[in-house]
Motif scaffolding. Structure first.
Motif, PDB file in Angstrom:
ATOM      1  N   GLY A 223       0.814  -1.344  -0.229  1.00 21.79           N
ATOM      2  CA  GLY A 223      -0.164   0.246  -0.116  1.00 21.79           C
ATOM      3  C   GLY A 223       0.882   1.278  -0.146  1.00 21.79           C
ATOM      4  O   GLY A 223       0.307   2.236  -0.744  1.00 21.79           O
ATOM      5  N   LEU A 224       1.953   1.287   0.755  1.00 19.47           N
ATOM      6  CA  LEU A 224       2.886   2.333   0.703  1.00 19.47           C
ATOM      7  C   LEU A 224       3.332   2.718  -0.750  1.00 19.47           C
ATOM      8  O   LEU A 224       3.846   3.895  -0.917  1.00 19.47           O
ATOM      9  CB  LEU A 224       4.103   2.036   1.737  1.00 19.47           C
ATOM     10  CG  LEU A 224       3.812   2.326   3.189  1.00 19.47           C
ATOM     11  CD1 LEU A 224       4.935   1.947   3.878  1.00 19.47           C
ATOM     12  CD2 LEU A 224       3.387   3.884   3.526  1.00 19.47           C
ATOM     13  N   PHE A 225       3.671   1.580  -1.554  1.00 17.07           N
ATOM     14  CA  PHE A 225       4.077   2.109  -2.884  1.00 17.07           C
ATOM     15  C   PHE A 225       3.096   2.851  -3.700  1.00 17.07           C
ATOM     16  O   PHE A 225       3.572   3.536  -4.571  1.00 17.07           O
ATOM     17  CB  PHE A 225       3.955   0.532  -3.537  1.00 17.07           C
ATOM     18  CG  PHE A 225       5.095  -0.363  -3.270  1.00 17.07           C
ATOM     19  CD1 PHE A 225       5.933  -0.277  -2.305  1.00 17.07           C
ATOM     20  CD2 PHE A 225       5.085  -1.823  -3.484  1.00 17.07           C
ATOM     21  CE1 PHE A 225       7.136  -1.181  -1.898  1.00 17.07           C
ATOM     22  CE2 PHE A 225       5.863  -2.678  -3.308  1.00 17.07           C
ATOM     23  CZ  PHE A 225       6.791  -2.417  -2.305  1.00 17.07           C
TER      24      PHE A 225
ATOM     25  N   PHE B 278       3.458   7.726  -3.486  1.00 15.66           N
ATOM     26  CA  PHE B 278       3.469   8.598  -4.610  1.00 15.66           C
ATOM     27  C   PHE B 278       2.313   9.663  -4.606  1.00 15.66           C
ATOM     28  O   PHE B 278       2.647  10.735  -5.012  1.00 15.66           O
ATOM     29  CB  PHE B 278       2.861   7.814  -5.815  1.00 15.66           C
ATOM     30  CG  PHE B 278       2.876   8.386  -7.346  1.00 15.66           C
ATOM     31  CD1 PHE B 278       3.917   8.553  -7.954  1.00 15.66           C
ATOM     32  CD2 PHE B 278       1.519   8.809  -7.442  1.00 15.66           C
ATOM     33  CE1 PHE B 278       3.724   9.156  -9.192  1.00 15.66           C
ATOM     34  CE2 PHE B 278       1.386   9.396  -8.873  1.00 15.66           C
ATOM     35  CZ  PHE B 278       2.440   9.628  -9.582  1.00 15.66           C
ATOM     36  N   SER B 279       1.322   9.374  -4.066  1.00 17.06           N
ATOM     37  CA  SER B 279      -0.002  10.280  -3.962  1.00 17.06           C
ATOM     38  C   SER B 279       0.713  11.400  -3.035  1.00 17.06           C
ATOM     39  O   SER B 279       0.125  12.734  -3.172  1.00 17.06           O
ATOM     40  CB  SER B 279      -1.068   9.585  -3.716  1.00 17.06           C
ATOM     41  OG  SER B 279      -1.376   8.576  -4.376  1.00 17.06           O
ATOM     42  N   LEU B 280       1.075  11.006  -1.706  1.00 15.81           N
ATOM     43  CA  LEU B 280       1.528  11.883  -0.654  1.00 15.81           C
ATOM     44  C   LEU B 280       2.451  13.183  -1.443  1.00 15.81           C
ATOM     45  O   LEU B 280       2.362  14.319  -1.126  1.00 15.81           O
ATOM     46  CB  LEU B 280       1.917  11.338   0.227  1.00 15.81           C
ATOM     47  CG  LEU B 280       2.504  12.227   1.654  1.00 15.81           C
ATOM     48  CD1 LEU B 280       1.209  12.863   2.064  1.00 15.81           C
ATOM     49  CD2 LEU B 280       3.133  11.399   2.762  1.00 15.81           C
TER      50      LEU B 280
ATOM     51  N   VAL C   7       1.592  17.203  -1.565  1.00 14.81           N
ATOM     52  CA  VAL C   7       2.359  17.938  -0.748  1.00 14.81           C
ATOM     53  C   VAL C   7       3.067  19.147  -1.465  1.00 14.81           C
ATOM     54  O   VAL C   7       3.229  20.385  -1.285  1.00 14.81           O
ATOM     55  CB  VAL C   7       3.472  17.171   0.134  1.00 14.81           C
ATOM     56  CG1 VAL C   7       4.336  18.201   0.720  1.00 14.81           C
ATOM     57  CG2 VAL C   7       2.688  16.539   1.414  1.00 14.81           C
ATOM     58  N   LEU C   8       3.659  18.660  -2.882  1.00 12.59           N
ATOM     59  CA  LEU C   8       4.586  19.221  -3.695  1.00 12.59           C
ATOM     60  C   LEU C   8       3.955  20.279  -4.597  1.00 12.59           C
ATOM     61  O   LEU C   8       4.340  21.354  -5.337  1.00 12.59           O
ATOM     62  CB  LEU C   8       5.476  18.535  -4.590  1.00 12.59           C
ATOM     63  CG  LEU C   8       6.670  17.829  -3.330  1.00 12.59           C
ATOM     64  CD1 LEU C   8       7.633  17.158  -4.443  1.00 12.59           C
ATOM     65  CD2 LEU C   8       7.526  19.138  -2.779  1.00 12.59           C
TER      66      LEU C   8
ATOM     67  N   GLY D 194       6.776  10.063  -7.402  1.00 14.20           N
ATOM     68  CA  GLY D 194       5.657  11.357  -7.138  1.00 14.20           C
ATOM     69  C   GLY D 194       6.466  12.722  -7.139  1.00 14.20           C
ATOM     70  O   GLY D 194       5.669  13.699  -7.742  1.00 14.20           O
ATOM     71  N   ILE D 195       7.281  12.646  -6.682  1.00 18.13           N
ATOM     72  CA  ILE D 195       7.958  14.243  -7.035  1.00 18.13           C
ATOM     73  C   ILE D 195       7.994  14.570  -8.341  1.00 18.13           C
ATOM     74  O   ILE D 195       7.952  15.605  -8.606  1.00 18.13           O
ATOM     75  CB  ILE D 195       9.336  14.100  -6.127  1.00 18.13           C
ATOM     76  CG1 ILE D 195       9.422  13.843  -4.782  1.00 18.13           C
ATOM     77  CG2 ILE D 195      10.247  15.490  -6.407  1.00 18.13           C
ATOM     78  CD1 ILE D 195      10.730  13.593  -4.023  1.00 18.13           C
ATOM     79  N   ALA D 196       8.852  13.705  -9.305  1.00 17.16           N
ATOM     80  CA  ALA D 196       8.750  13.979 -10.622  1.00 17.16           C
ATOM     81  C   ALA D 196       7.352  14.127 -11.213  1.00 17.16           C
ATOM     82  O   ALA D 196       7.251  15.150 -12.306  1.00 17.16           O
ATOM     83  CB  ALA D 196       9.547  12.730 -11.430  1.00 17.16           C
ATOM     84  N   SER D 197       6.495  13.572 -10.815  1.00 21.19           N
ATOM     85  CA  SER D 197       5.088  13.737 -11.379  1.00 21.19           C
ATOM     86  C   SER D 197       4.618  15.288 -10.960  1.00 21.19           C
ATOM     87  O   SER D 197       3.967  15.965 -11.811  1.00 21.19           O
ATOM     88  CB  SER D 197       4.139  12.682 -10.856  1.00 21.19           C
ATOM     89  OG  SER D 197       2.690  13.216 -10.819  1.00 21.19           O
ATOM     90  N   ALA D 198       4.721  15.684  -9.777  1.00 20.87           N
ATOM     91  CA  ALA D 198       4.381  17.137  -9.352  1.00 20.87           C
ATOM     92  C   ALA D 198       5.112  17.893 -10.276  1.00 20.87           C
ATOM     93  O   ALA D 198       4.471  19.186 -10.675  1.00 20.87           O
ATOM     94  CB  ALA D 198       4.706  17.276  -8.078  1.00 20.87           C
ATOM     95  N   PHE D 199       6.299  17.861 -10.605  1.00 17.93           N
ATOM     96  CA  PHE D 199       7.236  18.730 -11.316  1.00 17.93           C
ATOM     97  C   PHE D 199       6.714  18.726 -12.845  1.00 17.93           C
ATOM     98  O   PHE D 199       6.568  19.807 -13.492  1.00 17.93           O
ATOM     99  CB  PHE D 199       8.861  18.363 -11.312  1.00 17.93           C
ATOM    100  CG  PHE D 199       9.363  18.780  -9.945  1.00 17.93           C
ATOM    101  CD1 PHE D 199       8.864  18.348  -8.775  1.00 17.93           C
ATOM    102  CD2 PHE D 199      10.323  19.803 -10.214  1.00 17.93           C
ATOM    103  CE1 PHE D 199       9.781  19.076  -7.595  1.00 17.93           C
ATOM    104  CE2 PHE D 199      10.789  20.490  -9.071  1.00 17.93           C
ATOM    105  CZ  PHE D 199      10.708  20.123  -7.833  1.00 17.93           C
TER     106      PHE D 199
END
Length: 228
Positions: A109-111, A115-117, A121-122, A170-175
């Motif tokens: 579930g953390l996988f 990503f969503s978190l 946040v970013l 997830g960080i890359a997705s936000a960017f």
């Protein structure tokens, strides 16, 4: 008396004479108002002229601008297509591979939750950064982040490495996705903006679909099966 009679309009005078007199009167009034305005605000005309000159100097030929915008959007769509290739297969493989390397239900579930978190946040911070520093650095950072996350997935043999890879993704997705939307809004013409957004979304889903079709082959070949 004679001056009053000379200035008055008698019924015998032609209509053209009356219209000429009214035209001269309105012109005189207009000139008087303009002279009064210029005497009170002497800098108004020079400011207006400077403003028009600055606008003209910033204008670019419409053909050149359209060509530049089109090539930029094409490059963005190609990048999104390439980045989206693993998306279709990733959600299917993550739980299977996670169980094979010893992850329990919470860790699997953390996988998905990390990503969503990361994106939640970013994204507000990235949005503010886009307005302050421009779109290009965030777009390039997003592409680099996706590449680094795929590299981490390829060598992740432990649960914590999978969590790190998903966090990086997830960080890359936000960017990447926020900068892509901002670039599309900036470069597309106002009457073609909806079409431009649609083509970018199409590139993403097309890449995910093609990647899934070609990705299921290796998955089947390695005999990955759902845990029982």
């Amino acid at each position: 008396m004679q001056a009053a009679r000379a200035g008055s309009i008698s019924p015998a005078q032609p209509l053209s004479r009356y219209l000429q007199l009214m035209t001269k009167t309105s012109k005189a009034a207009t000139i008087g108002h303009e002279n009064e305005f210029r005497s009170r605000f002497p800098d108004a005309q020079s400011m207006s002229t400077r403003g028009q000159g600055s606008v003209k100097s910033k204008r670019r030929p419409s053909g050149s601008r359209e060509k530049t915008s089109g090539s930029m959007l094409d490059a963005v769509r190609r990048s999104i297509w390439l980045v989206s290739l693993p998306f279709g297969i990733l959600g299917f493989v993550l739980p299977i591979y996670g169980r094979e390397i010893g992850a329990d239900a919470i860790q699997i579930g953390l996988f998905f939750s990390v990503f969503s978190l990361a994106t939640v946040v970013l994204r507000p911070l990235v949005g503010a950064g886009l307005d302050r520093y421009g779109r290009r650095p965030f777009f390039l950072a997003g592409l680099a982040g996706y590449g680094a996350s795929m590299f981490a997935f390829a060598f992740a043999s432990e649960v914590w490495l999978m969590i790190v890879a998903r966090t990086l993704q997830g960080i890359a997705s936000a960017f990447l996705w926020l900068s892509t939307q901002a670039i599309t809004a900036d470069m597309a013409a106002s009457d073609e903006r909806g079409r431009a957004f649609g083509r970018v979304e199409q590139a993403g889903w097309q890449g995910a679909t093609i990647g899934a079709v070609f990705g299921y082959g290796p998955v089947s070949y390695t005999h990955l099966t759902l845990p029982t």
